[in-house]
Design a protein around this motif. Sequence first.
Motif, PDB file in Angstrom:
ATOM      1  N   PRO A 135       7.898   9.934   5.241  1.00  0.00           N
ATOM      2  CA  PRO A 135       8.600  10.359   4.089  1.00  0.00           C
ATOM      3  C   PRO A 135       9.464   9.089   3.609  1.00  0.00           C
ATOM      4  O   PRO A 135       9.797   8.170   3.953  1.00  0.00           O
ATOM      5  CB  PRO A 135       9.585  11.415   4.469  1.00  0.00           C
ATOM      6  CG  PRO A 135       8.958  11.636   5.830  1.00  0.00           C
ATOM      7  CD  PRO A 135       8.296  10.525   6.448  1.00  0.00           C
ATOM      8  N   ALA A 136       9.227   9.213   2.198  1.00  0.00           N
ATOM      9  CA  ALA A 136      10.007   8.135   1.335  1.00  0.00           C
ATOM     10  C   ALA A 136      11.593   8.343   1.432  1.00  0.00           C
ATOM     11  O   ALA A 136      12.001   9.464   1.666  1.00  0.00           O
ATOM     12  CB  ALA A 136       9.696   8.220  -0.286  1.00  0.00           C
ATOM     13  N   LEU A 137      12.181   7.261   1.368  1.00  0.00           N
ATOM     14  CA  LEU A 137      13.887   7.479   1.153  1.00  0.00           C
ATOM     15  C   LEU A 137      14.032   8.194  -0.017  1.00  0.00           C
ATOM     16  O   LEU A 137      13.497   8.379  -0.925  1.00  0.00           O
ATOM     17  CB  LEU A 137      14.318   6.014   0.857  1.00  0.00           C
ATOM     18  CG  LEU A 137      13.866   4.636   1.793  1.00  0.00           C
ATOM     19  CD1 LEU A 137      14.271   3.537   1.321  1.00  0.00           C
ATOM     20  CD2 LEU A 137      14.648   5.063   3.130  1.00  0.00           C
ATOM     21  N   GLY A 138      15.343   8.921   0.410  1.00  0.00           N
ATOM     22  CA  GLY A 138      15.789   9.944  -0.440  1.00  0.00           C
ATOM     23  C   GLY A 138      15.176  11.323  -0.127  1.00  0.00           C
ATOM     24  O   GLY A 138      15.942  12.365  -0.668  1.00  0.00           O
ATOM     25  N   GLY A 139      13.978  11.336   0.396  1.00  0.00           N
ATOM     26  CA  GLY A 139      13.649  12.829   0.791  1.00  0.00           C
ATOM     27  C   GLY A 139      14.087  13.236   2.245  1.00  0.00           C
ATOM     28  O   GLY A 139      14.809  12.332   2.861  1.00  0.00           O
ATOM     29  N   GLU A 140      13.461  14.222   2.514  1.00  0.00           N
ATOM     30  CA  GLU A 140      13.478  14.873   3.899  1.00  0.00           C
ATOM     31  C   GLU A 140      12.944  13.940   5.096  1.00  0.00           C
ATOM     32  O   GLU A 140      11.487  13.473   4.853  1.00  0.00           O
ATOM     33  CB  GLU A 140      12.989  16.280   4.129  1.00  0.00           C
ATOM     34  CG  GLU A 140      13.393  17.070   5.587  1.00  0.00           C
ATOM     35  CD  GLU A 140      12.663  18.151   5.703  1.00  0.00           C
ATOM     36  OE1 GLU A 140      12.638  18.854   6.709  1.00  0.00           O
ATOM     37  OE2 GLU A 140      12.159  18.917   4.577  1.00  0.00           O
ATOM     38  N   ALA A 164       0.855  -1.242  -0.038  1.00  0.00           N
ATOM     39  CA  ALA A 164       0.204   0.048  -0.134  1.00  0.00           C
ATOM     40  C   ALA A 164       0.866   1.289  -0.066  1.00  0.00           C
ATOM     41  O   ALA A 164       2.007   1.299   0.444  1.00  0.00           O
ATOM     42  CB  ALA A 164      -0.732  -0.064   1.110  1.00  0.00           C
ATOM     43  N   PRO A 165       0.342   2.162  -0.499  1.00  0.00           N
ATOM     44  CA  PRO A 165       1.081   3.421  -0.883  1.00  0.00           C
ATOM     45  C   PRO A 165       1.842   4.049   0.714  1.00  0.00           C
ATOM     46  O   PRO A 165       0.793   4.316   1.501  1.00  0.00           O
ATOM     47  CB  PRO A 165       0.285   4.515  -1.410  1.00  0.00           C
ATOM     48  CG  PRO A 165      -0.917   3.738  -2.082  1.00  0.00           C
ATOM     49  CD  PRO A 165      -0.950   2.365  -1.050  1.00  0.00           C
ATOM     50  N   GLY A 166       2.938   4.051   0.810  1.00  0.00           N
ATOM     51  CA  GLY A 166       3.442   4.733   2.156  1.00  0.00           C
ATOM     52  C   GLY A 166       3.543   3.782   3.324  1.00  0.00           C
ATOM     53  O   GLY A 166       2.739   2.674   3.110  1.00  0.00           O
ATOM     54  N   VAL A 167       4.493   3.924   4.149  1.00  0.00           N
ATOM     55  CA  VAL A 167       4.645   3.246   5.376  1.00  0.00           C
ATOM     56  C   VAL A 167       3.592   4.180   6.359  1.00  0.00           C
ATOM     57  O   VAL A 167       4.185   5.223   6.754  1.00  0.00           O
ATOM     58  CB  VAL A 167       5.985   3.021   5.873  1.00  0.00           C
ATOM     59  CG1 VAL A 167       5.992   2.642   7.277  1.00  0.00           C
ATOM     60  CG2 VAL A 167       6.761   2.060   4.802  1.00  0.00           C
ATOM     61  N   PRO A 168       2.787   3.453   7.114  1.00  0.00           N
ATOM     62  CA  PRO A 168       1.793   4.092   7.944  1.00  0.00           C
ATOM     63  C   PRO A 168       2.626   4.664   9.232  1.00  0.00           C
ATOM     64  O   PRO A 168       3.588   3.840   9.673  1.00  0.00           O
ATOM     65  CB  PRO A 168       0.581   3.268   8.427  1.00  0.00           C
ATOM     66  CG  PRO A 168       1.156   2.036   7.943  1.00  0.00           C
ATOM     67  CD  PRO A 168       2.205   2.079   6.776  1.00  0.00           C
ATOM     68  N   LEU A 169       2.261   5.681   9.795  1.00  0.00           N
ATOM     69  CA  LEU A 169       2.814   6.273  10.810  1.00  0.00           C
ATOM     70  C   LEU A 169       1.649   6.812  11.986  1.00  0.00           C
ATOM     71  O   LEU A 169       0.674   7.155  11.451  1.00  0.00           O
ATOM     72  CB  LEU A 169       3.613   7.521  10.383  1.00  0.00           C
ATOM     73  CG  LEU A 169       4.382   8.726  11.590  1.00  0.00           C
ATOM     74  CD1 LEU A 169       5.570   7.649  12.169  1.00  0.00           C
ATOM     75  CD2 LEU A 169       4.660   9.896  11.009  1.00  0.00           C
ATOM     76  N   GLY A 170       2.145   6.360  13.168  1.00  0.00           N
ATOM     77  CA  GLY A 170       1.138   6.657  14.114  1.00  0.00           C
ATOM     78  C   GLY A 170       1.897   7.399  15.642  1.00  0.00           C
ATOM     79  O   GLY A 170       2.973   7.108  15.599  1.00  0.00           O
TER      80      GLY A 170
END
Length: 316
Positions: free
Chosen positions: A296-301, A280-286
């Motif tokens: 955030p995706a790898l390679g970005g801030e 699924a798009p992105g790794v969920p954060l809680g």
Amino acid sequence: MTEPAPEPRSFTFLVNPAAGGGAAPGAVVPVARLLREAGARVDVTYSPGPGAMAGLVEEAVGRGDVVVAVGGDGMLSSLAGLVAAADGVLGILPAGRGNDFARALGLPDDVEGRARLLLRAPVRRVDLLALSLPGAPPGGRPRLVAGSVYAGVDARAAEIVDRSRRIPRRLQYPLAALRALATYRPARYRLVLDGTVHDIEAATVVVANSPCYGQGMRIAPDARVDDGRLDVVVIEAASRPALMRALPKVYDGSHVHLPEVTVLTGHRVELSADAGPAAAPGVPLGGDGEPLGTLPALGGEPARVDLLPAALALIC
């Protein structure tokens, strides 16, 4: 010469009426009655929503009141940062589904004990976590979290719990964890802890201030809310059956001895992840039971979690 007795504390209860499946309002009444009988002034306000909380906290602190969070871990976290910013004192009346921060502090679960603690317990300073996400408005404050920030399968389980309505409360977290594990895919994480880079494939990463989350799971058993450090628990990628078999160990903290579990400590974490094209798009954060979007995706801030030592004055 006899010194006069100290003035009793005064309290502003801020109540999340939806917490605990609607149990929070009922939790207030007997405690407030005992406090008033002891001579304390007590105001009770049902939260009109996040936008109005800052003003309510500032007014309460300005009157010299202890602000009491009535609800679950999400309500506690939403108030902790506001009370800390106002240089006030926070109390806790746990009335949510998880109540993990209260559990970590060993707060009483009976009415008399809760009233006695609010009246007489000392004020101590505890740490908080500050979560900063890229793309936040310039000058915006980081989100302050009392217990833990987590990414991956644990955040997916928290999303499932947030949608649970008809399942008995004590079963919500275990069943959600099993459902999340049944569909989980490992992600590639970049974790930078105090400047040291760790590239890992993992099921979940937890940045913990408190030892407990998920209704009693001791995910970071050595974490302490006042030790001036954060604990990072990495559960590396493993098969779904292996993770399901390991789940009961999280309740007593013995999972940290498994070979796929790594525990690190420090003061600042930067975190980004790539879920892969099949997931699924992105790794969920809680954080503290609240969904906070995706990492955030790898390679970005990256996202950043900083420890704020002794940031909050808390009755406990």
